[in-house]
Scaffold this active site. Structure first.
Site, PDB file in Angstrom:
ATOM      1  N   THR A  51       0.831  -1.199   0.000  1.00  0.00           N
ATOM      2  CA  THR A  51       0.000   0.000   0.000  1.00  0.00           C
ATOM      3  C   THR A  51       0.870   1.256   0.000  1.00  0.00           C
ATOM      4  O   THR A  51       2.095   1.173  -0.187  1.00  0.00           O
ATOM      5  CB  THR A  51      -0.999  -0.034   1.183  1.00  0.00           C
TER       6      THR A  51
ATOM      7  N   LYS B  19       3.142   1.413  -3.907  1.00  0.00           N
ATOM      8  CA  LYS B  19       2.457   0.694  -4.993  1.00  0.00           C
ATOM      9  C   LYS B  19       3.166   0.791  -6.350  1.00  0.00           C
ATOM     10  O   LYS B  19       3.009  -0.081  -7.195  1.00  0.00           O
ATOM     11  CB  LYS B  19       1.023   1.190  -5.133  1.00  0.00           C
TER      12      LYS B  19
ATOM     13  N   ASN C 218      -0.752  -3.794  -6.066  1.00  0.00           N
ATOM     14  CA  ASN C 218      -1.062  -3.867  -4.626  1.00  0.00           C
ATOM     15  C   ASN C 218      -1.038  -5.300  -4.088  1.00  0.00           C
ATOM     16  O   ASN C 218      -1.237  -5.517  -2.909  1.00  0.00           O
ATOM     17  CB  ASN C 218      -2.425  -3.224  -4.332  1.00  0.00           C
TER      18      ASN C 218
ATOM     19  N   GLY D 113     -11.071  13.021 -10.656  1.00  0.00           N
ATOM     20  CA  GLY D 113      -9.770  12.831 -10.023  1.00  0.00           C
ATOM     21  C   GLY D 113      -8.800  12.139 -10.958  1.00  0.00           C
ATOM     22  O   GLY D 113      -9.210  11.473 -11.932  1.00  0.00           O
TER      23      GLY D 113
ATOM     24  N   GLY E 260      -5.623  10.682  -9.493  1.00  0.00           N
ATOM     25  CA  GLY E 260      -4.583  10.147  -8.611  1.00  0.00           C
ATOM     26  C   GLY E 260      -4.459   8.648  -8.815  1.00  0.00           C
ATOM     27  O   GLY E 260      -4.870   8.102  -9.847  1.00  0.00           O
TER      28      GLY E 260
ATOM     29  N   THR F  42      -5.842  19.257 -11.999  1.00  0.00           N
ATOM     30  CA  THR F  42      -4.550  19.409 -12.679  1.00  0.00           C
ATOM     31  C   THR F  42      -4.578  18.588 -13.972  1.00  0.00           C
ATOM     32  O   THR F  42      -4.546  17.346 -13.938  1.00  0.00           O
ATOM     33  CB  THR F  42      -3.403  18.920 -11.768  1.00  0.00           C
TER      34      THR F  42
ATOM     35  N   TYR G 124     -14.670   5.568   1.764  1.00  0.00           N
ATOM     36  CA  TYR G 124     -15.528   4.764   2.658  1.00  0.00           C
ATOM     37  C   TYR G 124     -15.556   5.325   4.075  1.00  0.00           C
ATOM     38  O   TYR G 124     -16.221   4.782   4.949  1.00  0.00           O
ATOM     39  CB  TYR G 124     -15.091   3.292   2.677  1.00  0.00           C
TER      40      TYR G 124
HETATM   41  P1  NAP Z   1      -4.186  10.670  -4.696  1.00  0.00           P
HETATM   42  O1  NAP Z   1      -3.303   9.872  -5.571  1.00  0.00           O
HETATM   43  O2  NAP Z   1      -3.594  11.589  -3.696  1.00  0.00           O
HETATM   44  O3  NAP Z   1      -5.145  11.553  -5.677  1.00  0.00           O
HETATM   45  C1  NAP Z   1      -6.045  12.486  -5.152  1.00  0.00           C
HETATM   46  C2  NAP Z   1      -6.837  13.144  -6.278  1.00  0.00           C
HETATM   47  O4  NAP Z   1      -7.755  14.055  -5.665  1.00  0.00           O
HETATM   48  C3  NAP Z   1      -5.984  13.959  -7.271  1.00  0.00           C
HETATM   49  O5  NAP Z   1      -6.470  13.744  -8.551  1.00  0.00           O
HETATM   50  C4  NAP Z   1      -6.245  15.403  -6.833  1.00  0.00           C
HETATM   51  O6  NAP Z   1      -6.225  16.306  -7.910  1.00  0.00           O
HETATM   52  C5  NAP Z   1      -7.668  15.316  -6.337  1.00  0.00           C
HETATM   53  N1  NAP Z   1      -7.961  16.389  -5.398  1.00  0.00           N
HETATM   54  C6  NAP Z   1      -7.416  16.581  -4.164  1.00  0.00           C
HETATM   55  N2  NAP Z   1      -7.939  17.691  -3.605  1.00  0.00           N
HETATM   56  C7  NAP Z   1      -8.816  18.220  -4.511  1.00  0.00           C
HETATM   57  C8  NAP Z   1      -9.670  19.353  -4.518  1.00  0.00           C
HETATM   58  N3  NAP Z   1      -9.729  20.194  -3.482  1.00  0.00           N
HETATM   59  N4  NAP Z   1     -10.458  19.568  -5.605  1.00  0.00           N
HETATM   60  C9  NAP Z   1     -10.414  18.727  -6.667  1.00  0.00           C
HETATM   61  N5  NAP Z   1      -9.616  17.625  -6.713  1.00  0.00           N
HETATM   62  C10 NAP Z   1      -8.830  17.383  -5.649  1.00  0.00           C
HETATM   63  O7  NAP Z   1      -5.198   9.751  -3.895  1.00  0.00           O
HETATM   64  P2  NAP Z   1      -5.712   8.269  -4.282  1.00  0.00           P
HETATM   65  O8  NAP Z   1      -4.730   7.270  -3.831  1.00  0.00           O
HETATM   66  O9  NAP Z   1      -6.135   8.286  -5.703  1.00  0.00           O
HETATM   67  O10 NAP Z   1      -6.971   8.128  -3.319  1.00  0.00           O
HETATM   68  C11 NAP Z   1      -8.090   8.971  -3.475  1.00  0.00           C
HETATM   69  C12 NAP Z   1      -9.208   8.540  -2.530  1.00  0.00           C
HETATM   70  O11 NAP Z   1      -9.605   7.213  -2.840  1.00  0.00           O
HETATM   71  C13 NAP Z   1      -8.803   8.517  -1.059  1.00  0.00           C
HETATM   72  O12 NAP Z   1      -9.881   9.066  -0.342  1.00  0.00           O
HETATM   73  C14 NAP Z   1      -8.633   7.044  -0.734  1.00  0.00           C
HETATM   74  O13 NAP Z   1      -8.941   6.762   0.611  1.00  0.00           O
HETATM   75  C15 NAP Z   1      -9.677   6.429  -1.651  1.00  0.00           C
HETATM   76  N6  NAP Z   1      -9.357   5.033  -2.030  1.00  0.00           N
HETATM   77  C16 NAP Z   1     -10.295   4.076  -1.773  1.00  0.00           C
HETATM   78  C17 NAP Z   1     -10.051   2.755  -2.126  1.00  0.00           C
HETATM   79  C18 NAP Z   1     -11.081   1.696  -1.829  1.00  0.00           C
HETATM   80  O14 NAP Z   1     -10.738   0.507  -1.805  1.00  0.00           O
HETATM   81  N7  NAP Z   1     -12.334   2.051  -1.624  1.00  0.00           N
HETATM   82  C19 NAP Z   1      -8.851   2.412  -2.761  1.00  0.00           C
HETATM   83  C20 NAP Z   1      -7.910   3.415  -3.039  1.00  0.00           C
HETATM   84  C21 NAP Z   1      -8.185   4.728  -2.655  1.00  0.00           C
HETATM   85  P3  NAP Z   1      -4.842  16.874  -8.531  1.00  0.00           P
HETATM   86  O15 NAP Z   1      -4.360  15.826  -9.503  1.00  0.00           O
HETATM   87  O16 NAP Z   1      -5.262  18.128  -9.185  1.00  0.00           O
HETATM   88  O17 NAP Z   1      -3.899  17.090  -7.390  1.00  0.00           O
END
Ligand code: NAP
Length: 291
Positions: A69, A73, A94, A133, A135, A159, A229
């Site tokens: 994690t 990753k 993962n 998003g 990310g 972005t 979640y």
């Molecule tokens: P990450 O790589 O940090 O990406 C975050 C994304 O959110 C980026 O695209 C960022 O945009 C965007 N963002 C952040 N603040 C913002 C704002 N104020 N307005 C608009 N966009 C914004 O995170 P990640 O690993 O993808 O995870 C994202 C979420 O998914 C987390 O909450 C995580 O807990 C959840 N998740 C859940 C599971 C599951 O099994 N359910 C699995 C993985 C992740 P920029 O590119 O512009 O910075």
């Protein structure tokens, strides 16, 4: 039953590598699966400082299965003997499975997300999918949209270059129509939409916020999945619900990615009924813990 009755010399160990891992739901998840199936395995979370040393050490100990994690990753990919095509397209691994040649890498987030949609009766084949998003999680969502046959996939992000990077990478592996746009262009996307929310907006400090400011879009949204979640219902889910949009959170994705890892490590094919039983047990546990 006491741990002394459960763990013995024949117990198979699985592990989670990350930093930090103290908050992880995976040990509860994986040990619940083992208990439900009555198999002699144990899963522990390990705070890893040196990933390469940890992977080599685990291999020397013949650890049969590892989850990886944040923040490892991507870093883990060059350390593997091979990588599944979907994981390559996502650009993140993962799940590691022990093989004779080294660890082989998979990404089960995509399996978790696909299952989560199926459980909600959402079929994205031929539909327009909007991924909010760009990310790590968005990469799994975009790859899923292509592999499950979406007609068009839009990556909407703050972005632009992050969204373009996802589009460019996934199109190296799968054919499809993938477009990139900003939130101000959401209204220009035509037709009925399936929205997958993958930004971190809606949790932590942004718990009262939604990445979408103009809720009119929900008038033509067929379904919305937010992969967050915690909380169980985010602002965007509540906003969409007012418009009658069926919504789901990310708990099923989390549970089913874990079940998929367990199946990969053990070679078991867990039937759907047992999976649902495991899911209900974990949902109950999670809801109680969050109170
Ligand atoms: P990450 O790589 O940090 O990406 C975050 C994304 O959110 C980026 O695209 C960022 O945009 C965007 N963002 C952040 N603040 C913002 C704002 N104020 N307005 C608009 N966009 C914004 O995170 P990640 O690993 O993808 O995870 C994202 C979420 O998914 C987390 O909450 C995580 O807990 C959840 N998740 C859940 C599971 C599951 O099994 N359910 C699995 C993985 C992740 P920029 O590119 O512009 O910075």
């Amino acid at each position: 039953m006491d741990i002394v009755d459960l763990v013995n010399g024949k117990t198979t160990s699985f592990m989670l590598f990350g930093r930090p891992v103290f908050h992880s739901f995976s040990p509860v998840l994986q040990n619940t699966i083992a208990k439900a199936l009555n198999v002699n395995t144990i899963y522990t979370a390990v705070n890893v400082d040196n990933l390469e040393a940890a992977v080599k050490g685990a291999y020397a100990m013949r650890i049969k299965g590892i989850n990886v994690t944040v923040p490892y990753k991507e870093e883990v990919m060059p350390l593997l003997c091979g990588i599944d095509k979907k994981a390559e397209a996502i650009g993140a691994v993962n799940t590691l499975k022990y093989t004779e040649n080294g660890y082989y890498g998979y990404n089960t987030d995509i399996i978790g997300l696909t299952m989560s949609l199926k459980l909600q009766g959402i079929d994205i084949k031929g539909k327009t999918v909007v991924v909010l998003g760009a990310g790590g999680a968005a990469r799994a969502a975009v790859t899923m949209a292509l592999t499950e046959g979406a007609a068009k996939t839009y990556i909407v992000n703050r972005t632009r270059k992050n969204a373009e990077a996802i589009r460019d990478n996934v199109l190296k592996y799968y054919d499809g129509e993938v477009y990139v746009c900003g939130y101000s262009q959401l209204d220009d996307i035509e037709g009925e939409l399936i929205i997958i929310q993958t930004t971190s907006v809606g949790m932590g400090e942004g718990v009262y916020e939604s990445p979408i400011k103009d809720n009119k879009i929900f008038e033509r949204t067929a379904a919305l999945v937010d992969i967050i979640y915690n909380p169980m219902e985010t602002k965007i889910m509540a906003d969409a619900w007012i418009y009658g949009v069926p919504t789901a959170n990310g708990l099923d994705m989390l549970i089913y990615q874990g079940i998929a890892s367990f199946e990969i490590w053990t070679g078991f094919k867990i039937d759907d009924k047992t999976k649902l039983k495991i899911r209900d047990r974990l949902r109950l546990y999670y809801e109680r813990e969050k109170k």
